[in-house]
Scaffold this motif. Structure first.
Motif, PDB file in Angstrom:
ATOM      1  N   SER A   1     -84.709 109.914 -70.579  1.00 27.52           N
ATOM      2  CA  SER A   1     -86.153 109.932 -70.393  1.00 27.52           C
ATOM      3  C   SER A   1     -86.768 108.767 -71.151  1.00 27.52           C
ATOM      4  O   SER A   1     -86.501 108.571 -72.333  1.00 27.52           O
ATOM      5  N   GLU A   2     -87.591 108.010 -70.432  1.00 25.93           N
ATOM      6  CA  GLU A   2     -88.257 106.868 -71.033  1.00 25.93           C
ATOM      7  C   GLU A   2     -89.640 106.729 -70.409  1.00 25.93           C
ATOM      8  O   GLU A   2     -89.765 106.640 -69.187  1.00 25.93           O
ATOM      9  N   ASN A   3     -90.667 106.745 -71.231  1.00 19.37           N
ATOM     10  CA  ASN A   3     -92.051 106.631 -70.750  1.00 19.37           C
ATOM     11  C   ASN A   3     -92.371 107.672 -69.674  1.00 19.37           C
ATOM     12  O   ASN A   3     -92.918 107.342 -68.623  1.00 19.37           O
ATOM     13  N   ASN A   4     -92.001 108.903 -69.915  1.00 21.16           N
ATOM     14  CA  ASN A   4     -92.233 110.011 -68.984  1.00 21.16           C
ATOM     15  C   ASN A   4     -91.514 109.855 -67.649  1.00 21.16           C
ATOM     16  O   ASN A   4     -91.892 110.468 -66.663  1.00 21.16           O
ATOM     17  N   MET A   5     -90.511 109.005 -67.598  1.00 23.33           N
ATOM     18  CA  MET A   5     -89.694 108.850 -66.384  1.00 23.33           C
ATOM     19  C   MET A   5     -88.271 109.271 -66.710  1.00 23.33           C
ATOM     20  O   MET A   5     -87.721 108.868 -67.736  1.00 23.33           O
ATOM     21  N   VAL A   6     -87.700 110.091 -65.829  1.00 20.73           N
ATOM     22  CA  VAL A   6     -86.315 110.523 -66.002  1.00 20.73           C
ATOM     23  C   VAL A   6     -85.433 109.673 -65.106  1.00 20.73           C
ATOM     24  O   VAL A   6     -85.711 109.523 -63.913  1.00 20.73           O
TER      25      VAL A   6
END
Length: 110
Positions: free
Chosen positions: A73-78
């Motif tokens: 998960s990075e910047n609310n992206m999976v």
């Protein structure tokens, strides 16, 4: 007893053949042998495989421990990254021997 998708096999070769014999499975394993890929990258590599079919086969391979699906998960992206597990990597020499045997013993019409 060996179980694959609710089917029970008495022979481990038959159980593995049931997995490897499914459409796109061998191509997916072969494609992931040298690198990790995100779903979209894998879909582009496995030309002709629909998103639904790729998802089903990846789920099967993850379930049997052949492929690992690592989610980050990075910047609310999976992001899902797929790669071969140790068990999956162990299939590569077997598949190479299957290719060799097929080239020696089967007629390939072009």
């Amino acid at each position: 007893m060996y179980s694959v998708e609710e089917l029970i096999f008495g022979c481990p070769v038959e159980a593995l053949s049931n997995i490897l014999g499914k459409k796109w499975v061998a191509v997916i394993i072969w494609t992931l042998q040298e690198r990790q890929l995100r779903f979209g990258e894998l879909q582009r590599e496995v030309e002709g495989c629909t998103k639904k079919m790729l998802t089903q086969q990846l789920d099967l391979l993850v379930h049997h421990g052949i492929i690992i699906n690592e989610k980050t998960s990075e910047n609310n992206m999976v992001t899902s990254i797929y790669y071969l597990s140790g068990a999956g990597l162990a299939l590569i020499p077997i598949m190479e021997k299957m290719i060799y045997w097929s080239n020696q013993n089967l007629i390939c019409e072009k």
